[in-house]
Design a protein around this motif. Sequence first.
Motif, PDB file in Angstrom:
ATOM      1  N   GLY A 118      67.426  67.381  84.641  1.00 35.01           N
ATOM      2  CA  GLY A 118      66.888  67.538  83.219  1.00 35.01           C
ATOM      3  C   GLY A 118      66.030  68.434  82.823  1.00 35.01           C
ATOM      4  N   PHE A 119      65.327  68.418  81.573  1.00 35.80           N
ATOM      5  CA  PHE A 119      64.661  69.273  81.061  1.00 35.80           C
ATOM      6  C   PHE A 119      63.608  69.774  81.680  1.00 35.80           C
ATOM      7  CE2 PHE A 119      61.220  70.012  77.625  1.00 35.80           C
ATOM      8  CZ  PHE A 119      61.989  71.219  76.943  1.00 35.80           C
ATOM      9  N   MET A 120      63.455  71.032  81.899  1.00 37.31           N
ATOM     10  CA  MET A 120      62.424  71.933  82.582  1.00 37.31           C
ATOM     11  C   MET A 120      62.171  71.666  84.028  1.00 37.31           C
ATOM     12  SD  MET A 120      58.860  72.057  80.110  1.00 37.31           S
ATOM     13  CE  MET A 120      58.623  70.325  80.052  1.00 37.31           C
ATOM     14  N   ALA A 121      63.375  71.083  84.598  1.00 36.63           N
ATOM     15  CA  ALA A 121      63.632  70.715  85.850  1.00 36.63           C
ATOM     16  C   ALA A 121      64.528  71.730  86.599  1.00 36.63           C
ATOM     17  CB  ALA A 121      64.069  69.136  86.313  1.00 36.63           C
ATOM     18  N   ASN A 122      64.972  71.274  87.810  1.00 36.40           N
ATOM     19  CA  ASN A 122      66.089  72.022  88.267  1.00 36.40           C
ATOM     20  C   ASN A 122      66.851  71.254  89.282  1.00 36.40           C
ATOM     21  OD1 ASN A 122      64.890  72.261  91.018  1.00 36.40           O
ATOM     22  ND2 ASN A 122      63.360  73.478  89.849  1.00 36.40           N
ATOM     23  N   GLN A 123      68.004  71.865  89.904  1.00 38.16           N
ATOM     24  CA  GLN A 123      68.824  71.039  90.615  1.00 38.16           C
ATOM     25  C   GLN A 123      68.170  70.267  91.799  1.00 38.16           C
ATOM     26  OE1 GLN A 123      71.512  73.402  93.085  1.00 38.16           O
ATOM     27  NE2 GLN A 123      70.605  75.085  92.531  1.00 38.16           N
ATOM     28  N   LYS A 124      67.155  70.799  92.511  1.00 36.69           N
ATOM     29  CA  LYS A 124      66.355  70.027  93.549  1.00 36.69           C
ATOM     30  C   LYS A 124      66.033  68.574  93.319  1.00 36.69           C
ATOM     31  CE  LYS A 124      64.343  74.246  95.500  1.00 36.69           C
ATOM     32  NZ  LYS A 124      62.996  75.075  95.779  1.00 36.69           N
ATOM     33  N   THR A 125      65.794  68.372  91.965  1.00 34.95           N
ATOM     34  CA  THR A 125      65.657  66.999  91.459  1.00 34.95           C
ATOM     35  C   THR A 125      66.659  66.085  91.778  1.00 34.95           C
ATOM     36  OG1 THR A 125      65.959  67.344  89.210  1.00 34.95           O
ATOM     37  CG2 THR A 125      63.747  67.982  89.795  1.00 34.95           C
ATOM     38  N   CYS A 126      67.864  66.628  91.885  1.00 29.26           N
ATOM     39  CA  CYS A 126      68.958  65.689  92.194  1.00 29.26           C
ATOM     40  C   CYS A 126      69.240  65.523  93.460  1.00 29.26           C
ATOM     41  CB  CYS A 126      70.098  66.193  91.279  1.00 29.26           C
ATOM     42  SG  CYS A 126      69.967  66.113  89.440  1.00 29.26           S
ATOM     43  N   ARG A 127      68.504  66.299  94.356  1.00 26.31           N
ATOM     44  CA  ARG A 127      69.059  66.330  95.767  1.00 26.31           C
ATOM     45  C   ARG A 127      69.220  65.176  96.380  1.00 26.31           C
ATOM     46  NH1 ARG A 127      65.774  70.740  99.235  1.00 26.31           N
ATOM     47  NH2 ARG A 127      66.868  72.061  97.737  1.00 26.31           N
ATOM     48  N   THR A 128      68.390  64.127  96.361  1.00 28.91           N
ATOM     49  CA  THR A 128      68.354  62.815  96.908  1.00 28.91           C
ATOM     50  C   THR A 128      69.671  62.179  96.451  1.00 28.91           C
ATOM     51  OG1 THR A 128      65.918  62.674  96.780  1.00 28.91           O
ATOM     52  CG2 THR A 128      67.071  60.603  97.064  1.00 28.91           C
ATOM     53  N   TYR A 129      69.993  62.082  95.365  1.00 24.99           N
ATOM     54  CA  TYR A 129      71.132  61.317  94.934  1.00 24.99           C
ATOM     55  C   TYR A 129      72.453  62.021  95.443  1.00 24.99           C
ATOM     56  CZ  TYR A 129      67.713  59.748  91.926  1.00 24.99           C
ATOM     57  OH  TYR A 129      66.586  59.046  91.134  1.00 24.99           O
ATOM     58  N   ALA A 130      72.457  63.404  95.479  1.00 25.14           N
ATOM     59  CA  ALA A 130      73.537  64.043  96.241  1.00 25.14           C
ATOM     60  C   ALA A 130      73.636  63.919  97.500  1.00 25.14           C
ATOM     61  CB  ALA A 130      73.303  65.672  96.043  1.00 25.14           C
ATOM     62  N   LYS A 131      72.651  63.663  98.208  1.00 24.83           N
ATOM     63  CA  LYS A 131      72.635  63.326  99.802  1.00 24.83           C
ATOM     64  C   LYS A 131      73.106  61.976  99.927  1.00 24.83           C
ATOM     65  CE  LYS A 131      69.209  66.616 101.372  1.00 24.83           C
ATOM     66  NZ  LYS A 131      67.894  66.689 102.203  1.00 24.83           N
ATOM     67  N   THR A 132      72.770  61.105  98.911  1.00 26.08           N
ATOM     68  CA  THR A 132      73.175  59.785  99.060  1.00 26.08           C
ATOM     69  C   THR A 132      74.465  59.658  99.018  1.00 26.08           C
ATOM     70  OG1 THR A 132      70.825  58.822  98.073  1.00 26.08           O
ATOM     71  CG2 THR A 132      73.011  57.388  97.807  1.00 26.08           C
ATOM     72  N   PHE A 159      77.427  69.486  98.445  1.00 32.32           N
ATOM     73  CA  PHE A 159      76.933  68.821  99.728  1.00 32.32           C
ATOM     74  C   PHE A 159      78.112  67.745 100.168  1.00 32.32           C
ATOM     75  CE2 PHE A 159      73.132  69.567  97.280  1.00 32.32           C
ATOM     76  CZ  PHE A 159      72.091  69.667  98.156  1.00 32.32           C
ATOM     77  N   GLY A 160      78.323  67.717 101.609  1.00 37.94           N
ATOM     78  CA  GLY A 160      79.600  66.858 101.932  1.00 37.94           C
ATOM     79  C   GLY A 160      80.669  67.557 102.520  1.00 37.94           C
ATOM     80  N   ASP A 161      81.614  66.921 102.892  1.00 34.47           N
ATOM     81  CA  ASP A 161      82.740  67.539 103.861  1.00 34.47           C
ATOM     82  C   ASP A 161      83.844  68.040 102.786  1.00 34.47           C
ATOM     83  OD1 ASP A 161      84.712  68.406 105.483  1.00 34.47           O
ATOM     84  OD2 ASP A 161      84.752  66.245 106.554  1.00 34.47           O
ATOM     85  N   VAL A 162      83.983  69.396 102.830  1.00 34.49           N
ATOM     86  CA  VAL A 162      85.151  70.116 101.847  1.00 34.49           C
ATOM     87  C   VAL A 162      86.290  70.354 102.589  1.00 34.49           C
ATOM     88  CG1 VAL A 162      83.477  70.982 100.172  1.00 34.49           C
ATOM     89  CG2 VAL A 162      84.321  72.470 102.037  1.00 34.49           C
TER      90      VAL A 162
END
Length: 248
Positions: free
Chosen positions: A33-47, A18-21
Motif C-alpha cells: 500500500g501507500f507509504m508502505a513497503n513489501q514487508k507489510t505483505c510478508r505474512t500473506y506471502a508466507k501463508t 517465497f516458496g519452492d521454485v
Amino acid sequence: MKKFEVKREGLTIRGKIFGDVSKKSPVCILSHGFMANQKTCRTYAKTLAKEGKIAVTYDFCGGGIGVKSDGKTEDMTVFTEKKDLLAVIDFFKKQEYAESISLLGCSQGGFVSAMVAKELKDQVKSLVLFYPALCIPDDARKGQMIVFKFDPKNIPDILGNFPMKVGGGFARTVVNLDVYSAIEGYDGPTFLIHGTSDRIVDIEYSRKAKELYPKCEYHEIENGAHGFKGKHDKEACRLLKEFAARVM
C-alpha cells in the motif's frame, strides 16, 4: 526465500520470492500500500507459500517508506505503480516454474492490482483485494489524501513532504478518474476482504466493488481496521488460505 530484480524504464524493481521454485507452481504477486513497503505483505506471502504457492513481494518504485526499489517518491502515482506491477508480471510469466499468475493487493496496491486485472483479464488466474483504496480518486477531488490537504482545482507540484514526499501527479492523475470504470471488467475468481472499522478507506467502496465481480468471494472483518492486526489478521489469513487452496 530468494531475491529478484526487474527493470522498468531504467528503474530497478526489487523483491523477494517465497516458496519452492524447483517445481511448477501457481505464482501470486503481492502489492503493498501507500507509504508502505513489501514487508507489510510478508505474512500473506508466507501463508501462500505454506500452501504450496510461490508468493512474490516487491517494492513499488518510489512507492513508500523504506522501499528498496529505485525511483523518487514524488514521481509515484497509481499509474507508475501499474507499470511496476505489469513489469513484475511479465518477468514471472517467463519463469519455467510459473504455472499461473494471481494478484494480491493491499490498500493502494489493491487498487493497482484491480486495474491490472482488468487489463490482463484471463492472464490473471485470480484476484485478491485486501481493503483496496478505491477512495483515491474521490480523495483527490476532495483535496485531502491521507495527511495531505490541497486545492483540487489547483493541485501543487508537491502535496507534502512528511512522512513522505509526494508529488502533485499522485492527485492530478486520478482527480478525474471513475474508479469503478477503472477496475470493472475482470471476471475471474476474486477474493475481497475489508474491515468494518476502516477509517482510511470506507468499507462502502468494497461493498459496491464486489458487485462488479461476477465470481467474487466477499468477507467483512468485524471491527477490522485498515491494515489487519492480531485476531483480525489471523482471520484474514485463514480465509486467504482457504481461497488459495480452492482457486489458485
